[in-house]
Scaffold this motif. Structure first.
Motif, short mmCIF file in Angstrom:
data_model
loop_
_atom_site.label_atom_id
_atom_site.label_comp_id
_atom_site.label_asym_id
_atom_site.label_seq_id
_atom_site.Cartn_x
_atom_site.Cartn_y
_atom_site.Cartn_z
N ARG A 66 -1.41 -11.03 4.47
CA ARG A 66 -1.55 -9.95 5.37
C ARG A 66 -2.82 -8.76 4.61
O ARG A 66 -3.12 -7.87 5.36
N VAL A 67 -2.95 -9.19 3.41
CA VAL A 67 -3.65 -8.43 2.62
C VAL A 67 -5.10 -8.88 2.27
O VAL A 67 -6.15 -8.57 2.78
N ASP A 93 1.31 5.22 1.62
CA ASP A 93 0.57 6.24 2.69
C ASP A 93 -0.26 7.29 1.98
O ASP A 93 -1.24 7.86 2.48
N ARG A 98 -6.34 -0.36 1.92
CA ARG A 98 -5.17 0.35 1.41
C ARG A 98 -4.53 -0.04 0.33
O ARG A 98 -4.04 0.78 -0.73
N ALA A 99 -4.49 -1.56 0.37
CA ALA A 99 -3.59 -2.02 -0.95
C ALA A 99 -4.68 -1.96 -2.14
O ALA A 99 -3.88 -1.54 -3.14
N SER A 158 -7.83 -0.58 7.02
CA SER A 158 -7.09 -2.04 7.18
C SER A 158 -5.87 -1.89 5.88
O SER A 158 -6.36 -1.35 5.09
N LEU A 159 -5.13 -2.78 5.99
CA LEU A 159 -4.26 -2.86 4.85
C LEU A 159 -4.74 -3.52 3.63
O LEU A 159 -4.48 -3.20 2.45
N THR A 160 -5.79 -4.30 3.74
CA THR A 160 -6.81 -4.83 2.59
C THR A 160 -7.32 -3.71 1.79
O THR A 160 -6.95 -3.65 0.55
N ALA A 165 0.85 -1.33 -0.13
CA ALA A 165 0.05 0.00 0.09
C ALA A 165 0.70 1.09 0.05
O ALA A 165 2.30 1.01 0.07
N PHE A 187 5.92 -1.71 5.27
CA PHE A 187 4.78 -2.10 6.46
C PHE A 187 5.33 -3.46 7.16
O PHE A 187 4.80 -3.79 8.32
#
Length: 394
Positions: free
Chosen positions: A319-320, A132, A250-251, A246-248, A130, A156
């Protein structure tokens, strides 16, 4: 349903499954192709070329029917095609998978990424799924901003220590690496060295002369369950995607707002994570060529490189994507989250439906493309129905 194309004797079940996709699973316009041991055994297409194109015969003013050369955006199925480039560079001795990415791209070492290896980048272990500060569509497509953003991004996680699907950032990671190694863009190198010489209908960066053959894609809402298969994303993935922090989420939102996949600028851009455009025939033919000689030319991968493509580099909790996933160098591997044909298969699905893969054990190259993007992420029931039909034919 007016289905065009051919199937070889013994593969009639694939045609039956293809028809069922339209009648039961909500497909609009689609194509499927299969090669076995280098010989094309399935080449089918049906429906309108545009997702919003009526019945596809043009009689209702709803657009032209899908033709033999109709191509579509295949989203993340592009990643499997793009992975051919670094693996061929490795095969030719031009790219060391165990070298730090920064050995080729010095700026990448910023933000705690100095230990990231090339194999980490290919296997979604580089730690930058992802951004920022997300890119606008114009920035994502300009060929410069994306590479700068991922190079400056703080990791990350410690690269190599975990994996998480680099849904969008994979575009700029892989593009810049190939550019630093070859001096050419990934799409240019692919066209010059791989698809162009073989006449394979697949592009990462659509040439202006091919624009007329590409259909419009769009979302559809097919039946939520069919044939015992669950088509809704697993609840924890849905919840993660719904959470903006969430990283999901954001990715997948590394490009904000989401680009218009029907925009000529998007289609002309070189986005190896999501912007590839091709026919099912081109997708299947490419995977077939990785395994052996085909009617389009000599094999691309040596047996050693083909084994490498299916070698597991990442497995376990993603993690995603939240679920357990498996990745080789650039390829998704067979798993419950992303079923292919066998544990030996390597390839890549596209969010919403498309799928391409190779199965070395069966000698299969498979490609399915659709203009009807469903809510599936990695295991679309239409593609899975076709894969099971291929298995039954074998």
């Amino acid at each position: 349903m007016d289905v065009n194309g051919t199937v070889a004797e013994g593969f009639e079940a694939v045609r039956d499954a293809f028809v069922r996709n339209f009648e039961v699973l909500g497909d609009r316009g689609a194509a499927v192709a299969v090669y076995r041991d280098g010989r094309k055994v399935v080449d089918l297409w049906a429906g309108p070329g545009d997702v919003d194109g009526g019945d596809g015969d043009g009689a209702d003013g709803g657009g032209e029917a899908w033709a033999a050369g109709t191509a579509q955006v295949v989203r993340s199925a592009t990643k499997g095609v793009a992975a051919v480039v670094p693996l061929l560079l490795h095969q030719r001795g031009l790219l060391d998978l165990d070298a730090p990415v920064a050995a080729y791209w010095p700026e990448f070492k910023a933000g705690g990424k100095e230990r990231a290896l090339v194999r980490d980048l290919l296997a979604h272990r580089a730690g930058v799924p992802a951004l920022d500060v997300p890119l606008t569509p114009a920035e994502a497509e300009d060929g410069l901003s994306g590479a700068r953003a991922v190079a400056e991004q703080q990791a990350f996680w410690e690269p190599g220590s975990a994996h998480g699907y680099h849904a969008q950032t994979y575009s700029w990671l892989l593009s810049e690496l190939v550019l630093r190694v070859t001096g050419a863009s990934l799409g240019q190198w692919l066209a010059q060295e791989v698809t162009g010489p073989r006449g394979l209908e697949f592009w990462i960066g659509l040439p202006e002369g091919e624009r007329a053959r590409v259909g419009r894609v769009g979302p559809v809402d097919p039946p939520q369950t069919a044939g015992g298969l669950r088509t809704r994303p697993r609840r924890n993935v849905s919840e993660a995607y719904a959470d903006p922090s969430s990283l999901t989420r954001r990715a997948f939102a590394a490009i904000t707002p989401p680009p218009d996949e029907n925009d000529p600028a998007f289609r002309a851009a070189e986005l190896p994570a999501s912007g590839g455009i091709g026919t099912a025939r081109g997708l299947a033919g490419l995977y077939a060529a990785l395994l052996g000689d085909t009617e389009d030319g000599a094999r691309l991968f040596t047996p050693q490189t083909a084994r490498l493509a299916g070698t597991e580099l990442s497995s376990g909790p993603d993690r995603v994507l939240v679920v357990n996933t498996r990745f080789g160098p650039g390829y998704m591997l067979h798993s419950p989250a992303s079923p292919l044909m066998s544990p030996a298969s390597f390839g890549h699905p596209g969010r919403g439906g498309s799928l391409g893969f190779a199965d070395p054990e069966a000698g299969i190259g498979f490609g399915y493309v659709t203009n009807a993007h469903a809510k599936s992420v990695t295991a679309d029931p239409r593609a899975q129905s076709l894969v099971r039909a291929v298995q039954s034919a074998l």
